[in-house]
Write a protein that holds these residues in place. Sequence first.
Motif, PDB file in Angstrom:
ATOM      1  N   VAL A 187       0.830  -1.208   0.000  1.00  0.00           N
ATOM      2  CA  VAL A 187       0.000   0.000   0.000  1.00  0.00           C
ATOM      3  C   VAL A 187       0.864   1.257   0.000  1.00  0.00           C
ATOM      4  CG1 VAL A 187      -1.645   1.344   1.386  1.00  0.00           C
ATOM      5  CG2 VAL A 187      -1.902  -1.143   1.214  1.00  0.00           C
ATOM      6  N   TYR A 188       0.447   2.219  -0.813  1.00  0.00           N
ATOM      7  CA  TYR A 188       1.005   3.578  -0.738  1.00  0.00           C
ATOM      8  C   TYR A 188      -0.110   4.479  -0.223  1.00  0.00           C
ATOM      9  CZ  TYR A 188       2.417   8.257  -2.308  1.00  0.00           C
ATOM     10  OH  TYR A 188       2.709   9.599  -2.366  1.00  0.00           O
ATOM     11  N   PHE A 189       0.095   5.107   0.945  1.00  0.00           N
ATOM     12  CA  PHE A 189      -0.908   6.002   1.538  1.00  0.00           C
ATOM     13  C   PHE A 189      -0.390   7.430   1.389  1.00  0.00           C
ATOM     14  CE2 PHE A 189      -4.519   6.041   4.693  1.00  0.00           C
ATOM     15  CZ  PHE A 189      -4.702   7.415   4.668  1.00  0.00           C
ATOM     16  N   GLU A 190      -1.053   8.209   0.535  1.00  0.00           N
ATOM     17  CA  GLU A 190      -0.591   9.569   0.246  1.00  0.00           C
ATOM     18  C   GLU A 190      -1.314  10.603   1.108  1.00  0.00           C
ATOM     19  OE1 GLU A 190       0.905  10.901  -3.689  1.00  0.00           O
ATOM     20  OE2 GLU A 190      -1.018  11.980  -3.749  1.00  0.00           O
ATOM     21  N   LEU A 191      -0.520  11.464   1.755  1.00  0.00           N
ATOM     22  CA  LEU A 191      -1.050  12.513   2.616  1.00  0.00           C
ATOM     23  C   LEU A 191      -1.111  13.861   1.911  1.00  0.00           C
ATOM     24  CD1 LEU A 191       1.154  11.710   5.745  1.00  0.00           C
ATOM     25  CD2 LEU A 191      -1.130  10.821   5.252  1.00  0.00           C
ATOM     26  N   SER A 192      -0.239  14.047   0.933  1.00  0.00           N
ATOM     27  CA  SER A 192      -0.156  15.320   0.224  1.00  0.00           C
ATOM     28  C   SER A 192       0.200  15.057  -1.227  1.00  0.00           C
ATOM     29  CB  SER A 192       0.906  16.210   0.881  1.00  0.00           C
ATOM     30  OG  SER A 192       1.052  17.436   0.202  1.00  0.00           O
ATOM     31  N   ALA A 193      -0.435  15.809  -2.121  1.00  0.00           N
ATOM     32  CA  ALA A 193      -0.250  15.600  -3.557  1.00  0.00           C
ATOM     33  C   ALA A 193       0.919  16.433  -4.090  1.00  0.00           C
ATOM     34  CB  ALA A 193      -1.538  15.979  -4.285  1.00  0.00           C
ATOM     35  N   PRO A 194       1.375  16.142  -5.341  1.00  0.00           N
ATOM     36  CA  PRO A 194       2.442  16.939  -5.947  1.00  0.00           C
ATOM     37  C   PRO A 194       2.066  18.423  -5.972  1.00  0.00           C
ATOM     38  CG  PRO A 194       1.986  14.992  -7.256  1.00  0.00           C
ATOM     39  CD  PRO A 194       0.907  15.080  -6.224  1.00  0.00           C
ATOM     40  N   PRO A 195       3.038  19.306  -5.877  1.00  0.00           N
ATOM     41  CA  PRO A 195       4.493  19.045  -5.952  1.00  0.00           C
ATOM     42  C   PRO A 195       5.129  18.654  -4.619  1.00  0.00           C
ATOM     43  CG  PRO A 195       4.106  21.395  -5.826  1.00  0.00           C
ATOM     44  CD  PRO A 195       2.744  20.755  -5.877  1.00  0.00           C
ATOM     45  N   TYR A 196       4.321  18.520  -3.578  1.00  0.00           N
ATOM     46  CA  TYR A 196       4.869  18.176  -2.263  1.00  0.00           C
ATOM     47  C   TYR A 196       4.284  16.852  -1.785  1.00  0.00           C
ATOM     48  CZ  TYR A 196       5.965  23.140  -2.577  1.00  0.00           C
ATOM     49  OH  TYR A 196       6.408  24.367  -3.013  1.00  0.00           O
ATOM     50  N   MET A 197       4.593  15.793  -2.509  1.00  0.00           N
ATOM     51  CA  MET A 197       4.081  14.476  -2.136  1.00  0.00           C
ATOM     52  C   MET A 197       4.579  14.108  -0.741  1.00  0.00           C
ATOM     53  SD  MET A 197       4.593  12.516  -5.783  1.00  0.00           S
ATOM     54  CE  MET A 197       4.303  10.887  -5.095  1.00  0.00           C
ATOM     55  N   MET A 198       3.688  13.516   0.036  1.00  0.00           N
ATOM     56  CA  MET A 198       4.040  13.202   1.413  1.00  0.00           C
ATOM     57  C   MET A 198       3.350  11.909   1.834  1.00  0.00           C
ATOM     58  SD  MET A 198       3.675  15.766   4.703  1.00  0.00           S
ATOM     59  CE  MET A 198       4.413  17.070   3.720  1.00  0.00           C
ATOM     60  N   ALA A 199       4.078  11.101   2.624  1.00  0.00           N
ATOM     61  CA  ALA A 199       3.536   9.849   3.149  1.00  0.00           C
ATOM     62  C   ALA A 199       4.185   9.591   4.503  1.00  0.00           C
ATOM     63  CB  ALA A 199       3.821   8.690   2.194  1.00  0.00           C
ATOM     64  N   PHE A 200       3.652   8.622   5.238  1.00  0.00           N
ATOM     65  CA  PHE A 200       4.249   8.235   6.508  1.00  0.00           C
ATOM     66  C   PHE A 200       5.054   6.953   6.345  1.00  0.00           C
ATOM     67  CE2 PHE A 200       1.156  10.751   9.233  1.00  0.00           C
ATOM     68  CZ  PHE A 200       2.153  11.490   9.860  1.00  0.00           C
ATOM     69  N   GLY A 201       6.200   6.904   7.031  1.00  0.00           N
ATOM     70  CA  GLY A 201       6.997   5.699   7.086  1.00  0.00           C
ATOM     71  C   GLY A 201       6.802   5.009   8.416  1.00  0.00           C
ATOM     72  N   LYS A 202       7.848   4.362   8.913  1.00  0.00           N
ATOM     73  CA  LYS A 202       7.762   3.632  10.177  1.00  0.00           C
ATOM     74  C   LYS A 202       7.606   4.608  11.341  1.00  0.00           C
ATOM     75  CE  LYS A 202      12.810   3.365  10.514  1.00  0.00           C
ATOM     76  NZ  LYS A 202      13.988   2.485  10.540  1.00  0.00           N
ATOM     77  N   GLY A 220       7.464   1.622   4.568  1.00  0.00           N
ATOM     78  CA  GLY A 220       7.551   1.180   5.953  1.00  0.00           C
ATOM     79  C   GLY A 220       8.962   1.076   6.501  1.00  0.00           C
ATOM     80  N   ASN A 221       9.949   1.109   5.625  1.00  0.00           N
ATOM     81  CA  ASN A 221      11.349   1.072   6.083  1.00  0.00           C
ATOM     82  C   ASN A 221      11.964   2.467   6.186  1.00  0.00           C
ATOM     83  OD1 ASN A 221      11.465  -1.748   6.249  1.00  0.00           O
ATOM     84  ND2 ASN A 221      11.892  -1.928   4.064  1.00  0.00           N
ATOM     85  N   GLU A 222      11.193   3.472   5.792  1.00  0.00           N
ATOM     86  CA  GLU A 222      11.672   4.857   5.858  1.00  0.00           C
ATOM     87  C   GLU A 222      11.306   5.463   7.211  1.00  0.00           C
ATOM     88  OE1 GLU A 222      13.377   6.265   3.378  1.00  0.00           O
ATOM     89  OE2 GLU A 222      13.152   4.569   1.999  1.00  0.00           O
ATOM     90  N   ASP A 223      12.044   6.480   7.612  1.00  0.00           N
ATOM     91  CA  ASP A 223      11.759   7.154   8.874  1.00  0.00           C
ATOM     92  C   ASP A 223      10.516   8.018   8.770  1.00  0.00           C
ATOM     93  OD1 ASP A 223      13.909   6.065  10.221  1.00  0.00           O
ATOM     94  OD2 ASP A 223      15.281   7.674   9.619  1.00  0.00           O
ATOM     95  N   TRP A 224       9.699   7.973   9.754  1.00  0.00           N
ATOM     96  CA  TRP A 224       8.488   8.739  10.035  1.00  0.00           C
ATOM     97  C   TRP A 224       7.865   9.437   8.830  1.00  0.00           C
ATOM     98  CZ3 TRP A 224       6.846  13.973  11.758  1.00  0.00           C
ATOM     99  CH2 TRP A 224       5.600  13.918  12.399  1.00  0.00           C
ATOM    100  N   LEU A 225       8.150  10.736   8.614  1.00  0.00           N
ATOM    101  CA  LEU A 225       7.519  11.476   7.527  1.00  0.00           C
ATOM    102  C   LEU A 225       8.380  11.381   6.266  1.00  0.00           C
ATOM    103  CD1 LEU A 225       4.959  13.138   7.141  1.00  0.00           C
ATOM    104  CD2 LEU A 225       6.313  15.198   7.599  1.00  0.00           C
ATOM    105  N   VAL A 226       7.756  10.931   5.174  1.00  0.00           N
ATOM    106  CA  VAL A 226       8.480  10.689   3.922  1.00  0.00           C
ATOM    107  C   VAL A 226       7.970  11.648   2.849  1.00  0.00           C
ATOM    108  CG1 VAL A 226       9.031   8.959   2.170  1.00  0.00           C
ATOM    109  CG2 VAL A 226       8.640   8.254   4.545  1.00  0.00           C
ATOM    110  N   MET A 227       8.886  12.201   2.083  1.00  0.00           N
ATOM    111  CA  MET A 227       8.522  13.045   0.940  1.00  0.00           C
ATOM    112  C   MET A 227       9.049  12.360  -0.320  1.00  0.00           C
ATOM    113  SD  MET A 227       8.974  16.905   2.492  1.00  0.00           S
ATOM    114  CE  MET A 227       7.843  17.582   1.264  1.00  0.00           C
TER     115      MET A 227
END
Length: 304
Positions: A187-202, A220-227
Amino acid sequence: MRVTKIILIVLITLFAFGCKAEKQREIIDRSGIPVIIKGPFNRIISTAPSNTEIIVDIGQAGKLVAIDVHSANVSGIPADLPLLDFFYPDAEAIINLEPDLLIASGHNPTGTGEDPFKLLREVGITVVYISMSKSVDEMYKDIEFVADLLDAKKEGDQLIASTRAQIAQIADNISQKTSHYVNRPTVYFELSAPPYMMAFGKDSYIDDMITIIGAKNIFGNEDWLVMPSAEAVIERNPNVILTSVNYIDDPTGEIKSRDGFNNIDAVINNRVYMIDNDSSSRPSARIILALRQMSQAVYPQIYE
């Protein structure tokens, strides 16, 4: 006789002061800051919607005297409460409301880390912080903390028990019906759309929610907030894309139309879904709605 009455009055007064003194205690708030508590609290300000939802859900909404602007749509709040700026709350306006407790968010301090509520502390208003929960278990601790502050332990325990039971039911239903799966859906869970794509990691409650429904966060292997870059999402090729973006027209259609996303399995198989923004962005007991939507999106076949 008169002397006896005076003695009784003195004893009653001392007892009352003794009880009041017992109410004063030092606690560590949810951000790790020591705070002197001088309850009971009857005039509360909440500066984050997740905290407002907890206050409402443990039956303490009647004590609210103001909320942040993002809490305005929380069901169960009293009508016509003053609304405060989430990031730059007006200390003077807050003092004029005469609160005895302000429940703040980890989002409230400025970029420099300055405490915007320092003046409130100096005039004797109790301020506690609740940082962004990194897991559902931390969310339970937030509920427990607020319930303890507001002398509503029973209601807090009931809310936690009810939430645990509903989450367990969702997870058990999925587990029973997908036990034959060889691989967990990605799953990819997107919090913010381009140009500032954002998701949560671990170490985030969103990653925790994805795990609860038996799926795998592609970050899931990335730290907390992912861009992430678009290329990173394409490379990880998620089976399902979820989005809580609600500030553009047709968020799911926008995702499907992005350059290169037509090569992602989720887009090829039309597995791009909208998840309620409030429920997924506010770590409170109301995440149940988002969890149900997520599970139905990832496993439509078991809900047919």
